[in-house]
Structure formats: C-alpha cells, structure tokens
Design an enzyme around this catalytic site. Structure first.
Site, PDB file in Angstrom:
ATOM      1  CG  ASP A 243      -2.125   0.917   1.062  1.00  0.00           C
ATOM      2  OD1 ASP A 243      -3.245   0.407   1.194  1.00  0.00           O
ATOM      3  OD2 ASP A 243      -1.947   2.125   0.788  1.00  0.00           O
TER       4      ASP A 243
ATOM      5  CG  LEU B 279      -7.293   7.245  13.449  1.00  0.00           C
ATOM      6  CD1 LEU B 279      -7.059   8.152  14.646  1.00  0.00           C
ATOM      7  CD2 LEU B 279      -6.204   6.190  13.356  1.00  0.00           C
TER       8      LEU B 279
ATOM      9  CG  ASP C 215      -9.238   1.824  -2.519  1.00  0.00           C
ATOM     10  OD1 ASP C 215      -8.439   1.703  -3.476  1.00  0.00           O
ATOM     11  OD2 ASP C 215      -9.226   2.791  -1.738  1.00  0.00           O
ATOM     12  CG  ASN C 216      -7.830   1.321  -7.482  1.00  0.00           C
ATOM     13  OD1 ASN C 216      -7.357   0.926  -8.543  1.00  0.00           O
ATOM     14  ND2 ASN C 216      -7.105   1.371  -6.362  1.00  0.00           N
TER      15      ASN C 216
ATOM     16  CB  CYS D  10      -9.762 -15.087 -14.225  1.00  0.00           C
ATOM     17  SG  CYS D  10     -10.277 -14.219 -15.711  1.00  0.00           S
TER      18      CYS D  10
ATOM     19  CB  CYS E 117     -14.609 -15.626 -15.914  1.00  0.00           C
ATOM     20  SG  CYS E 117     -13.300 -16.478 -16.777  1.00  0.00           S
TER      21      CYS E 117
ATOM     22  CB  CYS F 236     -16.261   1.421  -0.501  1.00  0.00           C
ATOM     23  SG  CYS F 236     -14.517   1.231  -0.783  1.00  0.00           S
TER      24      CYS F 236
ATOM     25  CB  CYS G  12     -12.478 -15.088 -20.193  1.00  0.00           C
ATOM     26  SG  CYS G  12     -11.483 -14.057 -19.105  1.00  0.00           S
TER      27      CYS G  12
ATOM     28  CB  CYS H 261      -8.639 -17.447 -18.265  1.00  0.00           C
ATOM     29  SG  CYS H 261     -10.398 -17.457 -17.864  1.00  0.00           S
TER      30      CYS H 261
HETATM   31 ZN   LIG Z   1     -11.336 -15.421 -17.252  1.00  0.00          ZN
END
Ligand SMILES: [Zn+2]
Length: 492
Positions: free
Chosen positions: A168, A177, A236-237, A280, A283, A297, A354, A357
C-alpha cells in the site's frame, strides 16, 4: 405472481434503498424491465442507451448466473429470486489440495513455545501440526491495506503465517482511525505498511514482513506478485483489481478477492490453475463500470464491523487454501449483506470467451493493456471538462446575493453532518428525473462530500440534455470544513 429481486447495496440508491423488490414477469428480461419501469433511476445503471444489459452487472436466478442459462430469456417461476450483483471492487468444489507442498512444510520445525501457542490449531483436524507447518511455510501478499487488508493481515499474523507482503502506498489519515482496526492517534501520517509491520512484529516475531510502498501499476505488479504462494486482493479501485487479477493469472498465483460496499461484502477465490478450468475476475466481471457510473466505497462509507466479517472470510479462505482444509470459494462468489443479515453463494463459471483465460485471449501481458483506458479513468476527448469553483468563490457569491442554484447531491442521511442551508437536496440517483427543478437561466453549483460525485452529477445532467451552466464545488464539503466558523452564514 411477482418475483423477488434482490438489489445489491451498490445499486440500492437507484431503487428506493430497498434490498428486495417485487417485479412481474415470466423471464429475467421481463422482470428487469419491470424493475426499470418502477425505478426509473436504475434503468440507466442496468442498461445502455441501446437497452443492452451492462457488462459490470451480473444477474443470477437463485444461485446460477443467467449467462449459463438462457440469458435474459431465462424463465422465472414463483419462488425464484433474481439477484442483481454489480462489480464493486466461486461448481461443485473439488477436494482442496494444499497450496504448500509437503517438501516445504516438512522443513518447518516448531519450538516448545510454538507447540503451546498454536495448540488450538493442533486440536483441529482441518489444521493440525501438518497444517500449521504449511501456514508457517506460506508466503502471502496482501494488496491494499484498507479496512479489509488490515483485518486480513492481523488474522494471518495471529495464525502464524510465515511471510507476509504488505502492499500500500498511503499514509494513515484521521478518517482511517474509524475503519482500520487498532490503528491509533499515534499512527497518523505514518505509512500504513509501517504501522501494520510494527503490529505484526508484536503479534508474531516469526512472521517475516516485506513492505511495498508504491502504487499498483503495470510496471510493478507482475514482479511484485511473483514468488508469493497466494495474493489477497483488498484494493479499493478497479484498476488495481484488474492489474492484480491479470498478473496473478500470468504468474499462476492463486488469489482471494475481497471487496466491500457500505454494509455488504463479497469474497471469492481465483485459483489460476489452468488445468482446472476455474474462472478469473474477467470471467465474472468482463469490464468495470463506466466512469463514475456508481460511487465507490470511499465516497459512500463503510459500516463498522463489516470489514472484520469480510476480512475474516478472506483470511479463512487463505488459510484453507494453504492447508488444504475444507472447500474454498473457487468457482463461487460469497455475498454477505450484514444490514439485512443475508448471505448467498453464487456459482461462477469460466467464460470461454474471456479476454484473459478464454480460448482466444486478447490480454497477453499486463504491459500490453492500457488499464487507465480499460477502467475508464481518462476523460473522454469529446467530453467538455467540468468547470469548478472554489469554496471561497462560492461564499463570496452567496454573500453578494448573486443569483445561483446550489444543489447538494448527497444522500439525505449525509446532510446531517454539515450542509449549506441554501442547497436544494437532490440525491444523485434522482437527478436526471428531477432536472426540471433546476433553472437553466442561472449558474447551478453542485456539491457533495469530496467533489467527485458532483462531477458525476454534472455529466449525468449533460447526458439528460440539461443545458444550463453547471459548476462543481471543488473538493466538496470536505474542502469547506475549515470555513465553518468564519462563514457560519453559509452553514447550518
Ligand atoms: Zn477469465
């Protein structure tokens, strides 16, 4: 007879804030049209202008996704539930083979102290001495040290994990906090990685910690995930999530996906084992939502306790993968709604087409993808930039009694924190429908918490053919906090 339609928390603001709707129809398509008819705001979220269901929304009938049935032609019967599950951030399970082979865990030796410390695991057949040795031998990378990542890291360190990678780039800020369990005032302005590294040292001295203090990019993601047995994605993105997914796929590293939205969370496992034909992330969700279509969020808040529930599930899935215990969420998506005390497990199938994959993949490496473009992070060339005004400028215009309309696009409950008394409250999900309440002859200034939803508001009205002059309050109400006392005339 009406069918129940479960609306994920992400979409509820566009459907009267109700988790469960009733809609008439003999097929999924008819039911969705009925929902869109009753709740006009959700129509543009679910469907493109051409009436096609958007890619970032998955629709399930009971526990099966409609792509594996008959799409929107899938019939619905009395007692069925249709689930609307958008991206926000695992068939019949095979026996779970431990990620950590016996050759590696066999080299682990426990001291008497270890034997006492982990005795609780030794009592469980799901862990036992062999499982605990696998946990000690395991190398796990946690991407994203928000509320989920912090919870997950803490549980894994307590369980005696051998190596933890902490990834991070952010420093600890005051609002953190509330969300980051056991972070203290002393941790303010410290890198999150440093805070958690210190904590892990106090929890378990045997856990080796590696710190990665940089943003997830296509230049570093492949190198960073390689060498780990498992990655837990708590970012978070969407850009980070697709980068982590794609890099883990290319490296053959399994990963646990955990995400949060207000009072709801999701967990799944992507094994990235090409021999087992498991899905994945691409998918499940071939594409992220269009730019600013739904809030994130960080813009809408998180209910305390929910990160611990979902982070706990993510850590538990990781430990089950490492030890081979039980069944894991590969090929399944667990969705937990803490507010309404409901949870569901949806089956997720591999998508033969996909981009990553599938049988004819178009994504060949993380370097070959423009993730900013894929995640709609660039301003489209043909979109005029949104003009902003500063808080100071707004206050000056209010004090000079200049004609203007101020629109607060936050949800009603958010306005209890602080607000401009002159502002007309129109939640963002209702804007297109209520554009007639605005006066196109005067400047309209949109405000929200951070100045991001208000940009979305302006673009929403542009799409709805509103032509009056519109401005964004730069930085939102957060930028105005310091002026509460000097400009009380402008505040409640
Ligand atoms: Zn996939």
């Amino acid at each position: 007879m009406a069918t129940d339609v479960y609306v994920s928390a992400t979409l509820r603001m566009f459907a009267g804030h109700e988790p469960l709707l009733q809609a008439e129809g003999a097929s999924v398509g008819e039911v969705l049209k009925s929902v869109a008819g009753e709740h006009e705001d959700i129509r543009r979220i679910l469907f493109t202008d051409e009436g096609v269901l958007r890619d970032f929304v998955r629709v399930f009938v009971n526990d099966t996704e409609i792509r594996g049935l008959h799409g929107t032609e899938t019939p619905v019967a009395p007692g069925d539930t249709v689930y609307l599950i958008p991206a926000v951030a695992g068939g019949a399970p095979a026996k779970n083979t431990p990620l950590i082979p016996a050759e590696r865990s066999g080299a682990v030796e426990f001291t008497d102290r270890d034997l006492e410390r982990y005795s609780g695991h030794f009592l469980l057949k799901e862990a036992g001495v062999k499982g605990q040795k696998r946990i000690r031998a395991a190398r796990v990378l946690i991407a994203g040290l928000g509320p989920l990542g912090v919870e997950t890291a803490t549980v894994l360190a307590s369980a005696g994990i051998g190596t933890l990678g902490l990834w991070d780039h952010r420093k600890t800020e005051l609002p953190d906090l509330k969300n980051l369990i056991a972070f203290t005032e002393r941790d303010l302005k410290r890198p999150r990685t440093a805070v958690i590294k210190d904590r892990i040292r106090n929890i378990c001295r045997e856990t080796a910690v590696s710190v990665f203090d940089y943003e997830v990019t296509s230049d570093n993601v492949q190198e960073t995930v390689t060498g780990y047995d498992l990655v837990i994605d708590c970012t978070d993105n969407f850009k980070s999530r697709y980068l982590v997914n794609d890099a883990c796929f290319f490296a053959g590293v399994p990963y646990v996906f955990a995400s949060l939205y207000q009072t709801e969370g999701r967990v799944t496992v992507f094994k990235n084992d090409r021999s087992t034909q498991t899905p994945c992330l691409r998918c499940l969700f071939p594409a992220p939502p269009e730019r600013n279509l739904v809030p994130t969020c960080s813009q809408t808040g998180i209910f305390s306790g929910v990160p611990s529930i979902i982070g706990g599930y993510a850590a538990c899935e990781a430990l089950k993968l490492i030890t081979g215990a039980g069944r894991t969420l590969d090929g399944k998506l667990l969705s937990v709604d803490a507010l309404n005390l409901t949870s569901h497990i949806f089956h997720v199938d591999r998508n033969c087409s996909c981009a990553l994959c599938g049988e004819t993949p178009t994504v060949r490496s993380v370097q070959a993808v423009d993730y900013d473009d894929f995640c709609n992070l660039r301003e489209p060339d043909n979109t005029p930039p949104v003009e902003s005004i500063t808080v100071e400028e707004l206050l000056r215009r209010i004090e000079n009694h200049e004609p203007l309309t101020l629109v607060d696009v936050r949800e009603p409950h958010e306005r209890a924190v602080h607000r401009f008394r002159q502002a007309i409250p129109i939640p963002i999900g209702q804007l297109a429908r209520r554009k007639g309440e605005l006066n196109p002859a005067v400047d309209t200034i949109f405000l929200c918490k951070e100045g991001k939803r208000s940009i979305l508001a302006i673009n929403t009205l542009r799409e709805a053919s509103y032509t009056g002059p519109m401005y964004n309050l730069k930085g939102g109400l957060d930028a105005a906090k310091d002026m509460v006392f000097s400009n009380e005339a402008g505040w409640l």
